[in-house]
Design a protein around this motif. Structure first.
Motif, PDB file in Angstrom:
ATOM      1  N   TYR A  21       1.072  -1.208  -0.087  1.00 27.73           N
ATOM      2  CA  TYR A  21       0.048   0.037   0.127  1.00 27.73           C
ATOM      3  C   TYR A  21       0.969   1.140  -0.085  1.00 27.73           C
ATOM      4  O   TYR A  21       0.649   2.204  -0.863  1.00 27.73           O
ATOM      5  N   TYR A  22       1.823   1.327   1.066  1.00 26.42           N
ATOM      6  CA  TYR A  22       2.525   2.351   0.764  1.00 26.42           C
ATOM      7  C   TYR A  22       3.462   2.920  -0.315  1.00 26.42           C
ATOM      8  O   TYR A  22       3.766   3.914  -0.764  1.00 26.42           O
ATOM      9  N   LYS A  23       3.898   1.672  -0.913  1.00 23.08           N
ATOM     10  CA  LYS A  23       4.543   1.772  -2.277  1.00 23.08           C
ATOM     11  C   LYS A  23       3.845   2.307  -3.310  1.00 23.08           C
ATOM     12  O   LYS A  23       4.132   3.449  -4.067  1.00 23.08           O
ATOM     13  N   ASN A  24       2.450   1.975  -3.367  1.00 24.59           N
ATOM     14  CA  ASN A  24       1.640   2.309  -4.323  1.00 24.59           C
ATOM     15  C   ASN A  24       1.274   3.692  -4.223  1.00 24.59           C
ATOM     16  O   ASN A  24       0.972   4.146  -5.255  1.00 24.59           O
ATOM     17  N   VAL A  25       0.872   3.894  -3.041  1.00 24.84           N
ATOM     18  CA  VAL A  25       0.441   5.609  -2.882  1.00 24.84           C
ATOM     19  C   VAL A  25       1.492   6.353  -3.094  1.00 24.84           C
ATOM     20  O   VAL A  25       1.052   7.688  -3.360  1.00 24.84           O
ATOM     21  N   GLN A  26       2.698   6.046  -2.820  1.00 26.86           N
ATOM     22  CA  GLN A  26       3.785   7.017  -3.002  1.00 26.86           C
ATOM     23  C   GLN A  26       4.462   7.079  -4.476  1.00 26.86           C
ATOM     24  O   GLN A  26       5.408   8.048  -4.551  1.00 26.86           O
ATOM     25  N   ILE A  27       4.132   6.215  -5.253  1.00 21.79           N
ATOM     26  CA  ILE A  27       5.094   6.180  -6.455  1.00 21.79           C
ATOM     27  C   ILE A  27       4.539   7.155  -7.431  1.00 21.79           C
ATOM     28  O   ILE A  27       3.537   8.040  -7.193  1.00 21.79           O
ATOM     29  N   ASN A  28       5.528   7.695  -8.142  1.00 13.81           N
ATOM     30  CA  ASN A  28       5.279   8.897  -8.941  1.00 13.81           C
ATOM     31  C   ASN A  28       4.139   8.862  -9.707  1.00 13.81           C
ATOM     32  O   ASN A  28       4.117   8.140 -10.948  1.00 13.81           O
ATOM     33  N   LYS A  29       3.008   9.692  -9.560  1.00  9.48           N
ATOM     34  CA  LYS A  29       1.762   9.786 -10.335  1.00  9.48           C
ATOM     35  C   LYS A  29       2.075  10.122 -11.856  1.00  9.48           C
ATOM     36  O   LYS A  29       1.177  10.130 -12.676  1.00  9.48           O
ATOM     37  N   ASP A  30       3.016  11.025 -11.856  1.00 10.75           N
ATOM     38  CA  ASP A  30       3.386  11.623 -13.305  1.00 10.75           C
ATOM     39  C   ASP A  30       3.803  10.683 -14.374  1.00 10.75           C
ATOM     40  O   ASP A  30       3.808  11.122 -15.602  1.00 10.75           O
ATOM     41  N   PHE A  31       4.608   9.615 -13.733  1.00 10.34           N
ATOM     42  CA  PHE A  31       4.885   8.833 -14.776  1.00 10.34           C
ATOM     43  C   PHE A  31       4.371   7.220 -14.647  1.00 10.34           C
ATOM     44  O   PHE A  31       4.341   6.410 -15.680  1.00 10.34           O
ATOM     45  N   PHE A  32       3.628   6.889 -13.508  1.00 10.95           N
ATOM     46  CA  PHE A  32       3.105   5.664 -13.445  1.00 10.95           C
ATOM     47  C   PHE A  32       1.514   5.816 -12.819  1.00 10.95           C
ATOM     48  O   PHE A  32       1.112   6.384 -12.084  1.00 10.95           O
ATOM     49  N   GLU A  33       0.931   5.012 -13.491  1.00  6.69           N
ATOM     50  CA  GLU A  33      -0.578   4.882 -13.237  1.00  6.69           C
ATOM     51  C   GLU A  33      -0.780   3.407 -12.733  1.00  6.69           C
ATOM     52  O   GLU A  33      -0.577   2.487 -13.462  1.00  6.69           O
ATOM     53  N   VAL A  34      -1.278   3.330 -11.504  1.00  5.46           N
ATOM     54  CA  VAL A  34      -1.262   1.927 -10.779  1.00  5.46           C
ATOM     55  C   VAL A  34      -2.796   1.764 -10.630  1.00  5.46           C
ATOM     56  O   VAL A  34      -3.757   2.442 -10.049  1.00  5.46           O
ATOM     57  N   THR A  35      -3.265   0.595 -10.728  1.00  5.30           N
ATOM     58  CA  THR A  35      -4.480  -0.091 -10.607  1.00  5.30           C
ATOM     59  C   THR A  35      -4.341  -1.211  -9.665  1.00  5.30           C
ATOM     60  O   THR A  35      -3.176  -2.089 -10.100  1.00  5.30           O
ATOM     61  N   VAL A  36      -5.016  -1.444  -8.579  1.00  7.13           N
ATOM     62  CA  VAL A  36      -4.977  -2.503  -7.710  1.00  7.13           C
ATOM     63  C   VAL A  36      -6.053  -3.604  -7.845  1.00  7.13           C
ATOM     64  O   VAL A  36      -7.404  -3.293  -8.123  1.00  7.13           O
ATOM     65  N   CYS A  37      -5.698  -4.747  -7.893  1.00  7.84           N
ATOM     66  CA  CYS A  37      -6.767  -5.839  -8.019  1.00  7.84           C
ATOM     67  C   CYS A  37      -6.304  -7.025  -6.911  1.00  7.84           C
ATOM     68  O   CYS A  37      -5.037  -7.300  -6.687  1.00  7.84           O
ATOM     69  N   PHE A  38      -7.166  -7.401  -6.262  1.00  2.63           N
ATOM     70  CA  PHE A  38      -7.290  -8.421  -5.152  1.00  2.63           C
ATOM     71  C   PHE A  38      -7.717  -9.889  -5.703  1.00  2.63           C
ATOM     72  O   PHE A  38      -8.788  -9.767  -6.221  1.00  2.63           O
ATOM     73  N   LEU A  39      -7.193 -11.134  -5.151  1.00  2.00           N
ATOM     74  CA  LEU A  39      -7.627 -12.346  -5.433  1.00  2.00           C
ATOM     75  C   LEU A  39      -9.006 -12.416  -4.437  1.00  2.00           C
ATOM     76  O   LEU A  39     -10.077 -13.125  -4.891  1.00  2.00           O
ATOM     77  N   ASN A  40      -8.817 -11.854  -3.403  1.00  2.00           N
ATOM     78  CA  ASN A  40     -10.198 -12.030  -2.134  1.00  2.00           C
ATOM     79  C   ASN A  40     -10.898 -10.925  -2.380  1.00  2.00           C
ATOM     80  O   ASN A  40     -10.830  -9.919  -2.908  1.00  2.00           O
ATOM     81  N   LYS A  41     -12.347 -11.242  -1.746  1.00  2.00           N
ATOM     82  CA  LYS A  41     -13.101 -10.071  -1.539  1.00  2.00           C
ATOM     83  C   LYS A  41     -12.449  -8.671  -0.733  1.00  2.00           C
ATOM     84  O   LYS A  41     -11.670  -8.622  -0.380  1.00  2.00           O
ATOM     85  N   LYS A  42     -13.582  -7.787  -0.816  1.00  2.00           N
ATOM     86  CA  LYS A  42     -13.492  -6.601  -0.186  1.00  2.00           C
ATOM     87  C   LYS A  42     -12.866  -6.776   1.125  1.00  2.00           C
ATOM     88  O   LYS A  42     -13.408  -7.689   2.009  1.00  2.00           O
ATOM     89  N   GLY A  43     -12.130  -5.753   1.840  1.00  2.00           N
ATOM     90  CA  GLY A  43     -11.505  -5.954   3.091  1.00  2.00           C
ATOM     91  C   GLY A  43     -11.089  -4.253   3.388  1.00  2.00           C
ATOM     92  O   GLY A  43     -10.889  -3.345   2.567  1.00  2.00           O
ATOM     93  N   GLN A  44     -10.137  -4.528   4.737  1.00  2.00           N
ATOM     94  CA  GLN A  44      -9.729  -3.195   5.063  1.00  2.00           C
ATOM     95  C   GLN A  44      -8.672  -2.530   4.334  1.00  2.00           C
ATOM     96  O   GLN A  44      -8.844  -1.490   3.829  1.00  2.00           O
TER      97      GLN A  44
END
Length: 364
Positions: A21-44
């Motif tokens: 989470y911390y890596k994905n939210v801090q990555i440079n948004k000007d160069f990288f567009e991150v989409t997140v996908c989980f195998l499991n159902k919704k959670g915290q």
């Protein structure tokens, strides 16, 4: 813009999930567009991404067969440049799916030594490794395991240690201590989900041994998990209810660590536990088993004390030493924080990850 699909398994909050989470939210948004996908159902964890502003958070939430086809549809919709996986099951699905997308690179994060793996896990990992362009290990120990056990070429493996945002653990005020311990007690905290790998039943044995020499301490277990009832039963069976407190899953870990004298971890296996980084960032000395990448974080007799896995006497002696030596606790804690600042800054780790993404694409 480089499009990244971050594939993860679980949505329960744990060290691996928090680090991603911390890596994905801090990555440079000007160069990288991150989409997140989980195998499991919704959670915290998936809720945290949505609260942070991620527009698309997918959940396959199906058996492996249907998850495969749902994943193929997700990849096909956006034509991702990189699929970055964490967790063996989701990684195996992604590796096979990548056959249909020749331009998409696959990167897999190996976040533990995974001592639980059976021969068929190792075999599946090994035969599908041809579809992985790069492995990222969070410890040198995990890299060695991939080379020796899974027979992965060392040329395909990079190491990026986990990182920590130090500022989250500075200038903290808390009344946690007065609610859970008596005046003069040494507060010994373990932040870990209540599952086999974290070995809480071993820590209960350590507590019983420590009780023979000292009465002025309190173990605080922070976390939830499937072994909670077993742990509660063991505490009662050993008459340790006055010495061990289970406080469940908490969102105020920085506040708890601010009131902690010694951090404790008794794991059977590990990658590079974020809970130890949190303790170091909080200037708390560490007593831990020397498993996985722990020895790459904790410098024995400088920032903490290490013992072999399941060695009750050694861990009890290490705890007793720090209970009796307040000056050593402060010294270890201060040196641990300096080490966290120098070697485990999250910004540096995100920068290293961005470089690997770019280098991987340049080789296609």
């Amino acid at each position: 813009m480089i499009k990244i699909l971050s594939l993860q398994t679980g949505t329960d909050l744990g060290g691996t999930e928090l680090m991603s989470y911390y890596k994905n939210v801090q990555i440079n948004k000007d160069f990288f567009e991150v989409t997140v996908c989980f195998l499991n159902k919704k959670g915290q964890v998936s809720d945290m991404y949505l609260e942070h502003g991620f527009k698309s958070v997918y959940h396959l939430n199906a058996n492996l067969f249907f998850s495969f086809f749902r994943l193929v549809a997700i990849i096909n919709k956006k034509k991702y440049d990189i699929i970055h996986t964490s967790g063996l099951r989701i990684s195996l699905i992604a590796r096979i799916a990548s056959i249909f997308f020749f331009k998409t690179k696959v990167i897999h994060s190996q976040n533990s030594v995974d001592s639980w793996r059976k021969f068929y896990h190792i075999w599946l990992d090994r035969i599908t490794s041809r579809f992985v362009d790069k492995y990222i290990c969070n410890s040198i120990t995990a890299k060695k395991v991939l080379i020796d056990r899974e027979k992965i070429s060392q040329d395909k493996i990079d190491v990026i240690h986990n990182g920590i945002e130090i500022s989250r653990f500075e200038n903290i005020r808390s009344n946690f201590r007065q609610n859970y311990s008596s005046s003069g007690e040494t507060v010994i905290t373990c932040v870990a989900n209540l599952r086999k790998a974290k070995n809480h039943l071993f820590l209960i044995k350590v507590c019983k041994k420590l009780k023979e020499k000292s009465q002025s301490f309190k173990f605080i277990f922070v976390g939830e998990g499937e072994l909670k009832s077993n742990i509660q039963h063991s505490i009662l069976e050993n008459n340790l209810e006055d010495f061990i407190v289970l406080v469940g899953k908490r969102s105020d870990v920085p506040e708890i660590l601010a009131c902690t004298d010694i951090f404790l971890l008794g794991s059977l296996w590990e990658g590079l536990p974020g809970s130890i980084l949190e303790a170091m960032a909080s200037s708390v000395p560490v007593v831990s088993t020397d498993v996985g990448g722990v020895g790459e974080m904790v410098v024995h007799n400088e920032t903490g004390l290490l013992s072999k896995s399941d060695d009750v006497n050694s861990m009890a002696e290490n705890l007793q030493f720090l209970i009796d030596n307040e000056s050593k606790r402060k010294s270890f804690g201060q040196k641990g924080k300096l080490r966290a600042l120098k070697c485990f800054n999250i910004k540096d780790k995100v920068s290293d990850l961005e470089k690997i993404y770019i280098e991987t694409l340049e080789n296609r």
